[in-house]
Design a protein around this motif. Sequence first.
Motif, mmCIF file in Angstrom:
data_model
loop_
_atom_site.group_PDB
_atom_site.id
_atom_site.type_symbol
_atom_site.label_atom_id
_atom_site.label_comp_id
_atom_site.label_asym_id
_atom_site.label_seq_id
_atom_site.Cartn_x
_atom_site.Cartn_y
_atom_site.Cartn_z
ATOM 1 N N UNK A 157 0.897 -1.388 -0.181
ATOM 2 C CA UNK A 157 -0.310 -0.106 -0.115
ATOM 3 C C UNK A 157 0.854 1.181 0.190
ATOM 4 N N UNK A 158 2.142 1.112 -0.055
ATOM 5 C CA UNK A 158 3.108 2.327 0.017
ATOM 6 C C UNK A 158 3.714 2.558 -1.206
ATOM 7 N N UNK A 159 3.268 1.469 -2.236
ATOM 8 C CA UNK A 159 4.072 1.723 -3.673
ATOM 9 C C UNK A 159 3.091 2.539 -4.783
ATOM 10 N N UNK A 160 3.321 3.739 -4.368
ATOM 11 C CA UNK A 160 2.460 4.639 -5.335
ATOM 12 C C UNK A 160 2.659 4.297 -6.836
ATOM 13 N N UNK A 161 3.991 3.748 -7.087
ATOM 14 C CA UNK A 161 4.186 3.747 -8.622
ATOM 15 C C UNK A 161 3.097 2.660 -9.121
ATOM 16 N N UNK A 162 2.586 1.723 -8.295
ATOM 17 C CA UNK A 162 1.692 0.745 -8.760
ATOM 18 C C UNK A 162 0.473 1.298 -9.200
ATOM 19 N N UNK A 163 -0.102 2.338 -8.488
ATOM 20 C CA UNK A 163 -1.345 3.152 -8.941
ATOM 21 C C UNK A 163 -0.823 3.931 -10.458
ATOM 22 N N UNK A 164 0.371 4.486 -10.514
ATOM 23 C CA UNK A 164 0.760 4.960 -11.715
ATOM 24 C C UNK A 164 0.761 4.230 -12.926
ATOM 25 N N UNK A 165 1.130 2.778 -12.626
ATOM 26 C CA UNK A 165 1.225 2.141 -13.622
ATOM 27 C C UNK A 165 -0.041 1.506 -14.371
ATOM 28 N N UNK A 166 -0.864 1.404 -13.216
ATOM 29 C CA UNK A 166 -2.070 0.586 -13.325
ATOM 30 C C UNK A 166 -3.139 1.685 -14.167
ATOM 31 N N UNK A 167 -4.150 0.813 -14.974
ATOM 32 C CA UNK A 167 -5.227 1.578 -15.478
ATOM 33 C C UNK A 167 -6.657 0.920 -15.063
ATOM 34 N N UNK A 168 -6.430 0.320 -14.048
ATOM 35 C CA UNK A 168 -7.726 -0.453 -13.546
ATOM 36 C C UNK A 168 -7.359 -0.967 -12.072
ATOM 37 N N UNK A 169 -8.414 -1.154 -11.257
ATOM 38 C CA UNK A 169 -8.558 -1.993 -9.894
ATOM 39 C C UNK A 169 -8.881 -3.429 -10.612
ATOM 40 N N UNK A 170 -8.204 -4.312 -10.013
ATOM 41 C CA UNK A 170 -8.867 -5.847 -10.095
ATOM 42 C C UNK A 170 -9.450 -5.717 -8.748
ATOM 43 N N UNK A 171 -10.987 -5.887 -8.916
ATOM 44 C CA UNK A 171 -11.777 -6.073 -7.698
ATOM 45 C C UNK A 171 -11.903 -7.389 -7.226
#
Length: 420
Positions: A383-397
Amino acid sequence: MTQTPDILRIRPDDYDPDDMPVERARQFIVERLAPVSGTERLPVLSVLDRVLAADVVSPMDVPGHDNSAMDGYALRHADLAANGATTLEVAGTAYAGQPFSGLAGRGHCVRIMTGAPIPTGCDCVVMQENVLAENGRATIGPGHQAGQNIRRAGEDLAKGGVALSAGRLLRPSDLGLLASLGVGEVEVRRRLRVAIFSTGDELVPVGQALGDGQVHDSNRYSLHGLLARLGCEVIDLGLVRDDPAALEAALSDAASRADAVITSGGVSVGEADFTRDVMARLGTVLFWKIAMKPGRPLAYGEIGTAQFFGLPGNPVSVMVTFYQFVRDALLRLQGRSAEPLPLFAVRCTSPLKKAPGRTEFQRGILSLQDGEWVVAPTGEQGSGILSSMSRANCFIVLEQARGRVAAGETVRVQPFEGIV
Ligand code: AMP
Ligand code: MG
């Protein structure tokens, strides 16, 4: 051998069966909120992405008259032979904005352009590609239908009907639609005022050098972006130290100026106790542990007339809890009609780690592979890895009850970005 006390038993990471399900928290927040009051009247060119405050009733039919959908020839369908060709006299021409004023009698047709009013007596338009035109005459084959290629008056919008409903987020097409009705101004809801600040003694503003163990305050920047997308006015109160007096002053200042206050940090185990004491003096705040990952602790309540959202400090948790709870709440305060985020079922190309008992919002990349949209995780999901949000284009719910996912299984995804 001494028995291990319960407290020392290793528990699966962050799992507690008493945590509140995501859906219950979402419902709770949305159900108790009502739109803020206040509207403004603005010219149509200034209302993109604003929320319509009242229904717009169509003052006229659009189109205002039956007109041609094609460049071609307008005629009476009854004049055409059922089998074989028919030759008609061309009586004149109808242009868009320049109608044919004569009467097309039997055996006549009218040269017609797209958008031109259908001449009196005509009930059919044959596109020019299907007509042999020579010396003021038009020859037409069989097989045409009465009414073809005619756009009817009012088929787009009927006079007196609701053209756009209150609560709608106004899109580019709506600006055009309002203009097509001759509407120059509309009533929209005022922008929400949202105050934000970050809490944490380790935080340093951008532009200042980092000392030992310090980190830059990034959450306020992500929140700025999220709030700008929702058309909110942001009141940025900067950084607040982990100090009860400073927190209390910042919160009461924020609540007096805003419809909603969003903070990050200081709501996890331990810190929450200190935040809770401050809250108890200022308003009503609930501290929730939500059965989700990331974003488990969340504070929610009211300070004065402002809604308060105390988000966790981890940069990914901030964004996930914003999308999953704060967004819904702000839409409700904005008076926007309920619009659940779309969830699509797609194949996941990699295995996913997942423990049953909480909803997970893993960061994913949707991509086109051999003509099929598939999803893969961005990699490390901390949850500290903000680059994972930047690279992502969706949430896997991943649903609360679900366990680990094998490669090739279907999962649901929630895209971040739509067509712009
Ligand atoms: P907390 O929820 O306050 O315990 O913070 C959890 C983690 O998020 C810690 O590693 C903090 O340093 C980090 N964190 C908290 N607030 C921010 C912020 N505004 N920007 C970047 N990291 C933060
Ligand atoms: Mg902290």
